[in-house]
Design a protein around this motif. Sequence first.
Motif, mmCIF file in Angstrom:
data_model
loop_
_atom_site.group_PDB
_atom_site.id
_atom_site.type_symbol
_atom_site.label_atom_id
_atom_site.label_comp_id
_atom_site.label_asym_id
_atom_site.label_seq_id
_atom_site.Cartn_x
_atom_site.Cartn_y
_atom_site.Cartn_z
ATOM 1 N N GLY A 138 0.435 -2.397 -0.642
ATOM 2 C CA GLY A 138 1.597 -1.519 -0.732
ATOM 3 C C GLY A 138 1.958 -0.871 0.589
ATOM 4 O O GLY A 138 3.053 -0.305 0.717
ATOM 5 N N ARG A 139 1.071 -0.929 1.570
ATOM 6 C CA ARG A 139 1.363 -0.359 2.899
ATOM 7 C C ARG A 139 1.398 -1.427 3.985
ATOM 8 O O ARG A 139 2.163 -1.330 4.937
ATOM 9 C CB ARG A 139 0.326 0.701 3.276
ATOM 10 C CG ARG A 139 0.293 1.912 2.363
ATOM 11 C CD ARG A 139 -0.557 3.020 2.972
ATOM 12 N NE ARG A 139 -1.940 2.599 3.173
ATOM 13 C CZ ARG A 139 -2.550 2.618 4.351
ATOM 14 N NH1 ARG A 139 -1.905 3.018 5.438
ATOM 15 N NH2 ARG A 139 -3.837 2.243 4.438
ATOM 16 N N LEU A 166 1.142 -8.646 11.216
ATOM 17 C CA LEU A 166 0.659 -7.664 10.254
ATOM 18 C C LEU A 166 1.569 -6.463 10.370
ATOM 19 O O LEU A 166 1.600 -5.783 11.407
ATOM 20 C CB LEU A 166 -0.789 -7.267 10.538
ATOM 21 C CG LEU A 166 -1.382 -6.260 9.554
ATOM 22 C CD1 LEU A 166 -1.513 -6.888 8.153
ATOM 23 C CD2 LEU A 166 -2.750 -5.762 10.032
ATOM 24 N N HIS A 167 2.319 -6.208 9.309
ATOM 25 C CA HIS A 167 3.242 -5.083 9.272
ATOM 26 C C HIS A 167 2.533 -3.920 8.595
ATOM 27 O O HIS A 167 2.107 -4.032 7.437
ATOM 28 C CB HIS A 167 4.491 -5.447 8.479
ATOM 29 C CG HIS A 167 5.158 -6.708 8.945
ATOM 30 N ND1 HIS A 167 6.187 -6.733 9.869
ATOM 31 C CD2 HIS A 167 4.917 -8.007 8.626
ATOM 32 C CE1 HIS A 167 6.561 -7.975 10.074
ATOM 33 N NE2 HIS A 167 5.818 -8.769 9.339
ATOM 34 N N MET A 168 2.422 -2.833 9.299
ATOM 35 C CA MET A 168 1.680 -1.681 8.787
ATOM 36 C C MET A 168 2.624 -0.489 8.663
ATOM 37 O O MET A 168 3.263 -0.087 9.637
ATOM 38 C CB MET A 168 0.521 -1.349 9.724
ATOM 39 C CG MET A 168 -0.419 -2.528 9.956
ATOM 40 S SD MET A 168 -1.862 -2.109 10.951
ATOM 41 C CE MET A 168 -1.099 -1.835 12.538
ATOM 42 N N PHE A 169 2.677 0.064 7.460
ATOM 43 C CA PHE A 169 3.547 1.201 7.173
ATOM 44 C C PHE A 169 2.704 2.370 6.665
ATOM 45 O O PHE A 169 1.623 2.167 6.118
ATOM 46 C CB PHE A 169 4.588 0.822 6.112
ATOM 47 C CG PHE A 169 5.418 -0.373 6.474
ATOM 48 C CD1 PHE A 169 5.065 -1.631 6.012
ATOM 49 C CD2 PHE A 169 6.543 -0.244 7.264
ATOM 50 C CE1 PHE A 169 5.836 -2.756 6.341
ATOM 51 C CE2 PHE A 169 7.311 -1.342 7.602
ATOM 52 C CZ PHE A 169 6.954 -2.607 7.137
ATOM 53 N N GLY A 170 3.224 3.559 6.829
ATOM 54 C CA GLY A 170 2.524 4.727 6.318
ATOM 55 C C GLY A 170 1.097 4.829 6.815
ATOM 56 O O GLY A 170 0.176 5.058 6.037
ATOM 57 N N LEU A 171 0.925 4.666 8.107
ATOM 58 C CA LEU A 171 -0.430 4.622 8.669
ATOM 59 C C LEU A 171 -1.162 5.942 8.466
ATOM 60 O O LEU A 171 -0.569 7.028 8.514
ATOM 61 C CB LEU A 171 -0.362 4.252 10.142
ATOM 62 C CG LEU A 171 -0.100 2.757 10.395
ATOM 63 C CD1 LEU A 171 0.414 2.514 11.798
ATOM 64 C CD2 LEU A 171 -1.379 1.957 10.144
ATOM 65 N N GLU A 187 -13.917 -5.523 8.050
ATOM 66 C CA GLU A 187 -13.445 -5.712 6.689
ATOM 67 C C GLU A 187 -12.124 -6.469 6.663
ATOM 68 O O GLU A 187 -11.304 -6.372 7.585
ATOM 69 C CB GLU A 187 -13.269 -4.356 5.986
ATOM 70 C CG GLU A 187 -12.215 -3.460 6.597
ATOM 71 C CD GLU A 187 -11.943 -2.203 5.777
ATOM 72 O OE1 GLU A 187 -12.514 -2.053 4.675
ATOM 73 O OE2 GLU A 187 -11.149 -1.367 6.245
ATOM 74 N N PHE A 188 -11.922 -7.185 5.578
ATOM 75 C CA PHE A 188 -10.697 -7.935 5.361
ATOM 76 C C PHE A 188 -9.538 -6.972 5.124
ATOM 77 O O PHE A 188 -9.680 -5.983 4.398
ATOM 78 C CB PHE A 188 -10.886 -8.856 4.151
ATOM 79 C CG PHE A 188 -9.631 -9.528 3.674
ATOM 80 C CD1 PHE A 188 -8.960 -9.059 2.548
ATOM 81 C CD2 PHE A 188 -9.119 -10.629 4.335
ATOM 82 C CE1 PHE A 188 -7.816 -9.678 2.088
ATOM 83 C CE2 PHE A 188 -7.970 -11.255 3.885
ATOM 84 C CZ PHE A 188 -7.324 -10.780 2.757
ATOM 85 N N VAL A 189 -8.389 -7.293 5.718
ATOM 86 C CA VAL A 189 -7.192 -6.479 5.538
ATOM 87 C C VAL A 189 -6.126 -7.252 4.753
ATOM 88 O O VAL A 189 -5.642 -6.788 3.726
ATOM 89 C CB VAL A 189 -6.618 -6.042 6.905
ATOM 90 C CG1 VAL A 189 -5.303 -5.283 6.715
ATOM 91 C CG2 VAL A 189 -7.623 -5.195 7.661
ATOM 92 N N ALA A 190 -5.766 -8.422 5.254
ATOM 93 C CA ALA A 190 -4.724 -9.211 4.602
ATOM 94 C C ALA A 190 -4.832 -10.649 5.067
ATOM 95 O O ALA A 190 -5.320 -10.917 6.169
ATOM 96 C CB ALA A 190 -3.342 -8.657 4.917
#
Length: 127
Positions: A66-67, A81-86, A46-49
């Motif tokens: 938002g994350r 790809l910056h990933m927050f609140g995983l 699936e597409f993420v960003a």
Amino acid sequence: QVQLVESGGGLVQPGKSLKLSCAVSGRAISTLAMAWFRQAPGKEREFVAGIKRGQGTTYAADSVKGRFTVSRDNGENTVYLHMFGLKSEDTAVYYCSATVGSPIVSSLRYESTYEYWGQGTQVTVSS
């Protein structure tokens, strides 16, 4: 020939952050439209960003908006790809992709839009 190499994956606890990198060779990233996809076990990719060529307008899937954010460093020829609140549901193999075309926004989320793919990097979110 464009080559993509992802790095930065690993095991991370829920709520933590992680940054994935996609190093590009063979072409300047400012001339590429690029995207991150992911594939969880037993699920479709699936597409993420994504980030468009030129000015670099960015887009994110609703599931990560938002994350997660995508950015690029033209000097390093690398996309991030910056990933927050995983969350545990973010566990997947993450893939970097690129196209020399100029896809419209609605096409960014389709795998068929991209000619070039990296080998993927595993992200596991678990306590």
